[in-house]
Each structure stands twice: as C-alpha cells, then as structure tokens.
Design a protein around this motif. Sequence first.
Motif, PDB file in Angstrom:
ATOM      1  N   ASP A 234      48.489   3.607 -24.608  1.00  0.00           N
ATOM      2  CA  ASP A 234      48.844   2.908 -25.845  1.00  0.00           C
ATOM      3  C   ASP A 234      49.984   3.561 -26.609  1.00  0.00           C
ATOM      4  N   SER A 235      50.129   4.877 -26.515  1.00  0.00           N
ATOM      5  CA  SER A 235      51.115   5.563 -27.353  1.00  0.00           C
ATOM      6  C   SER A 235      52.199   6.317 -26.589  1.00  0.00           C
ATOM      7  N   GLU A 236      51.967   6.631 -25.317  1.00  0.00           N
ATOM      8  CA  GLU A 236      52.924   7.428 -24.559  1.00  0.00           C
ATOM      9  C   GLU A 236      53.254   6.764 -23.225  1.00  0.00           C
ATOM     10  N   VAL A 237      54.406   7.152 -22.692  1.00  0.00           N
ATOM     11  CA  VAL A 237      54.817   6.696 -21.366  1.00  0.00           C
ATOM     12  C   VAL A 237      55.340   7.917 -20.609  1.00  0.00           C
ATOM     13  N   VAL A 238      54.994   8.013 -19.331  1.00  0.00           N
ATOM     14  CA  VAL A 238      55.473   9.099 -18.493  1.00  0.00           C
ATOM     15  C   VAL A 238      56.861   8.733 -17.994  1.00  0.00           C
ATOM     16  N   ILE A 239      57.786   9.677 -18.077  1.00  0.00           N
ATOM     17  CA  ILE A 239      59.144   9.462 -17.585  1.00  0.00           C
ATOM     18  C   ILE A 239      59.235  10.043 -16.179  1.00  0.00           C
ATOM     19  N   GLU A 240      59.468   9.158 -15.213  1.00  0.00           N
ATOM     20  CA  GLU A 240      59.555   9.561 -13.804  1.00  0.00           C
ATOM     21  C   GLU A 240      60.919  10.163 -13.474  1.00  0.00           C
ATOM     22  N   GLU A 241      61.985   9.592 -14.043  1.00  0.00           N
ATOM     23  CA  GLU A 241      63.343  10.060 -13.767  1.00  0.00           C
ATOM     24  C   GLU A 241      64.179   9.958 -15.032  1.00  0.00           C
ATOM     25  N   GLY A 242      65.122  10.890 -15.184  1.00  0.00           N
ATOM     26  CA  GLY A 242      66.072  10.812 -16.287  1.00  0.00           C
ATOM     27  C   GLY A 242      65.929  11.907 -17.321  1.00  0.00           C
ATOM     28  N   LEU A 243      64.778  12.541 -17.389  1.00  0.00           N
ATOM     29  CA  LEU A 243      64.571  13.648 -18.320  1.00  0.00           C
ATOM     30  C   LEU A 243      64.058  14.861 -17.571  1.00  0.00           C
ATOM     31  N   VAL A 244      64.318  16.023 -18.143  1.00  0.00           N
ATOM     32  CA  VAL A 244      63.737  17.256 -17.626  1.00  0.00           C
ATOM     33  C   VAL A 244      63.031  17.948 -18.773  1.00  0.00           C
TER      34      VAL A 244
ATOM     35  N   ARG B 244      70.418   8.169 -22.543  1.00  0.00           N
ATOM     36  CA  ARG B 244      70.059   8.577 -21.188  1.00  0.00           C
ATOM     37  C   ARG B 244      69.127   7.534 -20.598  1.00  0.00           C
ATOM     38  N   ALA B 245      69.532   6.941 -19.488  1.00  0.00           N
ATOM     39  CA  ALA B 245      68.686   5.982 -18.775  1.00  0.00           C
ATOM     40  C   ALA B 245      67.492   6.728 -18.178  1.00  0.00           C
ATOM     41  N   VAL B 246      66.334   6.086 -18.232  1.00  0.00           N
ATOM     42  CA  VAL B 246      65.119   6.701 -17.703  1.00  0.00           C
ATOM     43  C   VAL B 246      64.350   5.678 -16.876  1.00  0.00           C
TER      44      VAL B 246
ATOM     45  N   LEU C 187      56.175  14.227 -17.658  1.00  0.00           N
ATOM     46  CA  LEU C 187      56.857  14.312 -18.944  1.00  0.00           C
ATOM     47  C   LEU C 187      56.517  13.087 -19.788  1.00  0.00           C
ATOM     48  N   PRO C 188      55.455  13.169 -20.604  1.00  0.00           N
ATOM     49  CA  PRO C 188      55.141  12.032 -21.467  1.00  0.00           C
ATOM     50  C   PRO C 188      56.018  12.052 -22.714  1.00  0.00           C
ATOM     51  N   VAL C 189      56.461  10.872 -23.150  1.00  0.00           N
ATOM     52  CA  VAL C 189      57.222  10.738 -24.393  1.00  0.00           C
ATOM     53  C   VAL C 189      56.583   9.610 -25.199  1.00  0.00           C
ATOM     54  N   PRO C 190      56.759   9.635 -26.519  1.00  0.00           N
ATOM     55  CA  PRO C 190      56.228   8.529 -27.326  1.00  0.00           C
ATOM     56  C   PRO C 190      56.902   7.218 -26.928  1.00  0.00           C
ATOM     57  N   LYS C 191      56.142   6.151 -26.876  1.00  0.00           N
ATOM     58  CA  LYS C 191      56.701   4.838 -26.537  1.00  0.00           C
ATOM     59  C   LYS C 191      57.788   4.424 -27.518  1.00  0.00           C
ATOM     60  N   THR C 192      57.668   4.901 -28.761  1.00  0.00           N
ATOM     61  CA  THR C 192      58.646   4.528 -29.785  1.00  0.00           C
ATOM     62  C   THR C 192      60.042   5.035 -29.464  1.00  0.00           C
TER      63      THR C 192
END
Length: 173
Positions: free
Chosen positions: A133-143, A124-126, A97-102
């Motif tokens: 450079d622009s995205e981060v993968v969320i390991e836990e906290g989002l579905v 929500r803690a993640v 689940l990639p999300v924008p770093k912003t």
Amino acid sequence: MVVFAGGYKLESYILDSNALEIKTGDTVKIIQKTGSGNISFSGQVETVEDSAVERLSPLGLKESRVKVTIIFSPNSPVVLGSELDVQYTTVSQPARLPVPKTALFSWQNGEAVWVVEQGTAHIRAVKKGPENDSEVVIEEGLVEGDIILRDPNLTGLQEGKSIRALLVPQEIS
C-alpha cells in the motif's frame, strides 16, 4: 507440544491455500510471548499432512486446515504447554530497495523518481517490482545510498535544479 528424543514437536494448523508453499525441511521462526517481551527461536518442518481437516477459527468460522509438524531443540527457551506463534517463510528475496510510492511518477512510457546528485535534481527511470500500500521495490535504476525526493510535484522542480538537503534532527528521549 510433544517431547521426543531429539527435542520437541509442535503441531500447527495452516490454511489449506497456504499448504502447498510449505515443504518438509523448511525453517520456521517460533515466537513465544512473555511478560518481558517476545522470545524467538527456530524450528524445522518435519511433516506436512496430505489432506486438510475442518477446524473452527477463533471467530467460530469453519476453515479447511492442514496439519504441519515442527521440530525444535530441547535447548530452546520455551515454556512447555504455552501458546506459540509460528512464522513460515514462503518467499525469500535478496535485499531490495523499497521507496515510498509517492516518489514515483510517470515518465517516457514508464516510471521515474527524482534523484539528488551532487546537489542537483535529476530524473532517473526505474523499473518497479513488488509493492504494498505504501512502498514499491525498485528492481532497476537505483542503488543503495541514492537520495530521492519523496514528492515529485515540488514547486519549481526541474532537471538540473539546485537542491538543498534539509536534515531534520531526531528527537532525543
């Protein structure tokens, strides 16, 4: 490229620093550029040489490279003698689940995002994973399917605040 009884062989030279990640039997993607678009098909690593050789890069720089031999089917849609690109997969990860770093912000000695649940904003803690450079993968906290706010610094944003979704229509061409 060499024709053999079972199909074709392709010799590829990779940087020696990447050679340890390539193994006999690995599947590779072979791409041939054509006037009407790219054609891609798969091949398999047959051998990885034990030692590197010095080769000149397209820029004229001396590089240490290892020869990798790839085999692929004679039924592959390739023009013999043409230039091919080879994509090696060295790391395979399950769906992420990639999300924008912003969207991330510091919160309680960790990271968090704003999530919209039933029309209201919630923190929500993640747990972060790999990032670029622009995205981060969320390991836990989002579905998958969670709605997050890209800008955690919106004026008046607070826990439980009513949020109205603004849908932007796509341009039709």
